[in-house]
Design a protein around this motif. Structure first.
Motif, short mmCIF file in Angstrom:
data_model
loop_
_atom_site.label_atom_id
_atom_site.label_comp_id
_atom_site.label_asym_id
_atom_site.label_seq_id
_atom_site.Cartn_x
_atom_site.Cartn_y
_atom_site.Cartn_z
N ARG A 185 17.28 42.84 59.07
CA ARG A 185 16.60 42.70 57.78
C ARG A 185 17.37 43.41 56.66
O ARG A 185 16.79 43.88 55.70
CB ARG A 185 15.20 43.30 57.87
N LEU A 186 18.66 43.52 56.84
CA LEU A 186 19.45 44.23 55.85
C LEU A 186 19.45 43.49 54.53
O LEU A 186 19.74 42.30 54.45
CB LEU A 186 20.90 44.36 56.36
N ASP A 187 19.07 44.21 53.47
CA ASP A 187 19.13 43.66 52.12
C ASP A 187 19.47 44.81 51.18
O ASP A 187 19.79 45.92 51.61
CB ASP A 187 17.83 42.96 51.73
N ALA A 188 19.39 44.51 49.89
CA ALA A 188 19.81 45.53 48.91
C ALA A 188 18.98 46.80 49.02
O ALA A 188 19.50 47.91 48.95
CB ALA A 188 19.71 44.95 47.50
N SER A 189 17.65 46.65 49.22
CA SER A 189 16.80 47.83 49.25
C SER A 189 16.98 48.63 50.54
O SER A 189 17.04 49.86 50.52
CB SER A 189 15.33 47.43 49.07
N SER A 190 17.07 47.93 51.68
CA SER A 190 17.19 48.66 52.93
C SER A 190 18.56 49.31 53.08
O SER A 190 18.69 50.41 53.61
CB SER A 190 16.91 47.74 54.13
N SER A 191 19.61 48.64 52.59
CA SER A 191 20.93 49.25 52.66
C SER A 191 21.02 50.44 51.72
O SER A 191 21.70 51.43 52.02
CB SER A 191 22.02 48.23 52.32
N ALA A 192 20.33 50.37 50.58
CA ALA A 192 20.31 51.51 49.67
C ALA A 192 19.62 52.71 50.30
O ALA A 192 19.94 53.86 49.98
CB ALA A 192 19.60 51.12 48.37
N LEU A 193 18.70 52.47 51.20
CA LEU A 193 18.03 53.56 51.90
C LEU A 193 18.87 54.04 53.08
O LEU A 193 18.96 55.24 53.35
CB LEU A 193 16.66 53.10 52.39
N LEU A 194 19.50 53.09 53.79
CA LEU A 194 20.29 53.45 54.96
C LEU A 194 21.50 54.30 54.56
O LEU A 194 21.89 55.22 55.29
CB LEU A 194 20.76 52.18 55.67
N ASN A 195 22.06 54.01 53.40
CA ASN A 195 23.26 54.73 52.98
C ASN A 195 23.04 56.24 52.87
O ASN A 195 23.80 57.02 53.45
CB ASN A 195 23.75 54.15 51.65
N PRO A 196 22.03 56.73 52.14
CA PRO A 196 21.84 58.19 52.08
C PRO A 196 21.45 58.79 53.43
O PRO A 196 21.76 59.95 53.70
CB PRO A 196 20.73 58.36 51.04
N ILE A 197 20.75 58.02 54.28
CA ILE A 197 20.39 58.55 55.60
C ILE A 197 21.65 58.82 56.41
O ILE A 197 21.84 59.92 56.95
CB ILE A 197 19.47 57.56 56.35
N LEU A 198 22.52 57.82 56.52
CA LEU A 198 23.72 57.99 57.33
C LEU A 198 24.67 59.01 56.71
O LEU A 198 25.25 59.84 57.41
CB LEU A 198 24.42 56.65 57.51
N ASN A 199 24.84 58.95 55.40
CA ASN A 199 25.72 59.92 54.75
C ASN A 199 25.16 61.33 54.84
O ASN A 199 25.91 62.29 54.91
CB ASN A 199 25.97 59.52 53.30
N GLY A 200 23.82 61.43 54.82
CA GLY A 200 23.21 62.74 54.97
C GLY A 200 23.49 63.32 56.34
O GLY A 200 23.76 64.52 56.49
#
Length: 597
Positions: A185-200
Motif C-alpha cells: 500500500r505504498l503511497d505518498a503518505s505512507s512513504s512519508a511516514l516510513l521515511n522518518p521511522i527508518l531514518n530514526g
C-alpha cells in the motif's frame, strides 16, 4: 606245573570290526548341513531381494509423487505442456533406480489413488483401486516385484522365488503467505511516514526517498538466490542462520543488481548504517524445515529492507522527531515515541503454519496551539495522541492446488485472529479571556432565547471564559477471527494482490467526543460592564456552544491531521484493517513427495 596260557580269556561272541562308522556319520551330518546352508543362502537372497524391491518401490513412489500437482489421473497419464506422461516418468525412474537390484528385471506398477490421513487407500483383491480418470489423486501406490533364482535349487527342490514390495507416497503441500506488506500500500503518505521511522532507527543519513521506496516496492528477490550468494546450501540453512544484518542486505543487493534492479544500492547504503548488528533471519521469514514452498519463495525487496531494519532495532522505543513534522499543525514542542516490534510476517510451511503482524505503540505529545482563539476567546492547548496495535496472527488452514483457471483456481485459506487495535487523541484547552464581538456573543448564546431577547441592563454585551476543558476521542477494534480466502485468478486476480479480512481503516472522528475535565467559569456583562446573573442552565448552554466551537475549529483539524498523516498511513504500512489484516499469498508448492506407507 601250571602255565599262564591257561589263564588267557577266550574271545567274546559279540565283538565285531567297527572300522568306517565315523565316516558314515560325517556323511549324514554333512548332507544335513548342506541342506540347511542351501536354505540359509537362498533365504538370504530372497531377503536381499525384498530389501531391493522395497528400496526401488520407495524411490519410484517419490518420483511419481512429484507429479501430483492437482491434475486429474487422465492428465497425469497423458502428460503434455512440458510434463512427462506417467508411463515415461515410471520407466525413467525404474531405469534410474534398479541397476543394482537382485533377481530378474523388476516389474513395477504405479496406481493413482486417494490416500486417507492414516495412509490407507482403497483396494480390491489386494490391488489398489485407482481414482476416476477425471479425478485428481492425492497419492500414488507403487508395487515392485522380481524373481530370485535360488543358487542351490537342485538341493532344496525350489529353483526360484518371487518377492514383491510396495510403497505409498503423497504430495505434501506447502505454501507461503504474509500478513501485511510495507510495499503493497505504498503511497505518498505512507512513504512519508516510513521515511522518518527508518531514518530514526538508522540514526539518519540513509537518504531514503519516495522514488527509492517505489523502486524497491516493485522488485522481488529469491530467498534461494540470497542463500546461494551467502554460500549456504538451502533456504532452510538461510532461515536458521544468525547473520550480520549488513552482510545479509549486501547479499540481497547483489542478487537484485544481477536482476537489473537499479535501486539496489539503497540496501548497500543501509547495510553500512547497520554496522555489525546480527539478526536471526527466522524473525524475518519463518519456514518449516523441508517446506518446498520456501525453496521457491520470493520476498519483496522493500519488505526485506524494512523488516531487516526493524528486526535489527529489536524492541527499543525510539524518539523520532520527524514523525511530528508529518502533522501540519501550528505550534511547537511535539515529541514522539515509537515502539515497533517487527514479527516474522512471512511464513512458509504446511497447514497450521502461522505468521504475525508487527506490534506497535506510538505516542505524540506536546503543545499544538499558539496565538489562537475560539469565538474571540484566546486559547492554548496540548495534545496527547496514542496509537496501539497488538499483533494479528494468521494461520494457514488450507492449501488449494489447482491449475489457476477460473474453474480450477489455486489458493490458500488463512484464518486471521486480529489483535486489539486502538487509537485515541486528547485535546486539553485552556481559555482565559473575554469576547465582545456581537457575532461571537450571539454564537455563545445560540439557543438560549431567554437571554437573547433581554433588553436594557440585562442585555449581554461580553462573555468572559476562564478555566480549561479536556476532550477525548477514542476508536478501537476488538479481537476477531476471520478467514481470508485466496483464489487465483478469481480473487485476487494474481499473487501480487492481497485479500483483506477487515472492513476498512480505523479512523478517529468527532462522532463520540467525551469531556474528560471541565473547570470553565462563565461571566456575562452588560454594555456598562456590570455582571449579568446567569443560572446553571444558562451557563451550561454557553459552555456547550463553546465546546461545539472548540470541536469544530480545533479538534476536527487535529483529528484530520492525525488520520491522514499518521493513523491511516501507519495502518496501511502494517496491513491492518478494521477487524482483520491484509493477507498475501504465494503460489502453493504442491509436489513435495512424502512416503506414508
Amino acid at each position: 606245573m601250571t602255565t599262564r596260557t591257561g589263564l588267557l580269556r577266550a574271545p567274546r561272541r559279540g565283538d565285531r570290526d567297527e572300522h568306517g562308522a565315523v565316516a558314515l556319520l560325517v556323511a549324514i551330518v554333512m548332507t544335513l548341513l548342506l541342506a540347511v546352508s542351501a536354505f540359509a543362502i537362498d533365504l538370504g537372497m530372497e531377503r536381499a531381494g525384498r530389501r531391493d524391491m522395497q528400496a526401488l518401490a520407495d524411490m519410484v513412489a517419490l518420483d511419481m509423487g512429484r507429479m501430483i500437482d492437482g491434475r486429474t489421473r487422465a492428465q497425469l497419464e497423458a502428460g503434455g505442456s512440458g510434463e512427462p506422461s506417467a508411463a515415461s516418468q515410471l520407466s525413467a525412474s525404474v531405469s534410474r533406480n534398479s541397476g543394482e537390484t537382485l533377481g530378474d528385471a523388476p516389474t513395477v506398477r504405479a496406481y493413482w489413488v486417494k490416500v486417507a490421513a492414516d495412509g490407507t487407500y482403497p483396494s480390491a483383491g489386494g490391488v489398489p483401486v485407482q481414482v476416476a480418470s477425471t479425478e485428481a489423486p492425492n497419492g500414488v501406490v507403487v508395487t515392485a516385484g522380481t524373481s530370485i533364482a535360488f543358487a542351490l535349487g537342485g538341493i532344496t527342490g525350489t529353483s526360484s522365488g518371487s518377492v514383491q514390495r510396495s510403497a505409498v507416497a503423497t504430495a505434501e503441500e506447502s505454501a507461503c503467505f504474509s500478513l501485511g506488506s510495507y510495499a503493497a500500500r505504498l503511497d505518498a503518505s505512507s512513504s512519508a511516514l516510513l521515511n522518518p521511522i527508518l531514518n530514526g532507527i538508522l540514526g539518519g543519513g540513509a537518504n531514503l526517498d519516495v522514488l527509492s521506496y517505489t523502486g524497491l516496492a516493485n522488485a522481488n528477490v529469491s530467498l534461494l538466490d540470497i542463500a546461494t550468494q551467502l554460500g549456504l546450501g538451502s533456504v532452510d540453512q538461510l532461515l536458521s542462520s544468525n547473520i550480520n544484518a549488513g552482510t545479509f542486505l549486501i547479499a540481497a543487493a547483489n542478487v537484485l543488481q544481477a536482476d537489473g534492479t537499479s535501486n539496489a544500492d539503497i540496501l548497500n547504503l543501509v547495510a553500512a548504517k547497520l554496522g555489525g548488528v546480527s539478526i536471526d533471519l527466522g524473525d524475518l521469514v519463518s519456514a518449516e524445515p523441508g517446506a518446498g514452498a520456501a525453496e521457491t519463495a520470493t520476498i519483496n525487496a522493500l519488505d526485506l529492507l524494512t523488516g531487516t531494519i526493524l528486526i535489527a532495532n529489536g524492541t527499543n522505543a525510539l524518539s523520532i522527531p520527524g514523525l511530528a513534522t508529518n502533522l501540519p499543525l501550528s505550534g511547537t514542542g511535539l515529541t514522539t515515541s515509537l515502539s515497533l516490534i517487527e514479527k516474522a510476517r512471512r511464513r512458509c510451511g504446511k497447514k497450521g503454519s502461522a505468521a504475525e503482524t508487527a506490534q506497535l505503540a506510538l505516542s505524540i505529545n506536546g503543545n499544538i496551539l499558539s496565538s489562537q482563539s475560539v469565538l474571540g476567546v484566546p486559547v492554548t492547548g496540548t495534545t496527547k495522541t496514542s496509537i496501539t496495535a497488538a499483533s494479528a496472527k494468521g494461520t494457514l488452514t488450507d492449501i488449494i492446488c489447482g491449475s489457476e483457471t477460473a474453474a480450477d483456481p489455486s489458493g490458500e485459506d488463512v484464518s486471521v485472529t486480529s489483535g486489539v487495535v486502538g487509537a485515541s487523541t486528547e485535546l486539553n484547552v485552556s481559555l482565559n479571556g473575554a469576547t465582545n464581538a456581537t457575532g461571537n456573543v450571539n454564537s455563545l448564546l445560540s439557543g438560549i432565547t431567554s437571554l437573547l431577547n433581554l433588553l436594557g441592563l440585562n442585555k449581554i454585551a461580553s462573555i468572559t471564559i476562564t478555566g480549561s476543558v479536556g476532550l477525548k476521542v477514542v476508536t478501537g477494534d476488538p479481537s476477531t477471527i476471520k478467514t481470508a480466502q485466496i483464489r487465483v485468478p478469481n480473487s485476487p486476480v494474481d499473487w501480487d494482490h492481497g485479500v483483506s479480512t477487515g472492513s476498512g481503516d480505523l479512523g478517529l472522528n468527532t462522532a463520540s467526543v467525551t469531556t474528560t475535565s471541565n473547570t470553565l467559569v462563565v461571566t456575562a456583562k452588560n454594555f456598562l460592564g456590570l455582571n449579568v446573573s446567569l443560572n446553571a442552565t444558562q451557563s451550561l448552554g454557553i459552555i456547550t456552544n463553546l465546546l461545539s466551537s472548540v470541536t469544530s475549529s480545533l479538534l476536527d483539524p487535529l483529528l484530520t491531521a492525525v488520520n491522514n498523516n499518521l493513523l491511516h498511513p501507519l495502518y496501511d504500512l502494517l496491513g491492518l484493517t478494521v477487524g482483520g489484516a491484509d493477507v498475501y499469498g504465494e503460489r502453493p508448492y504442491c509436489s513435495n513427495p512424502l512416503l506414508v506407507g
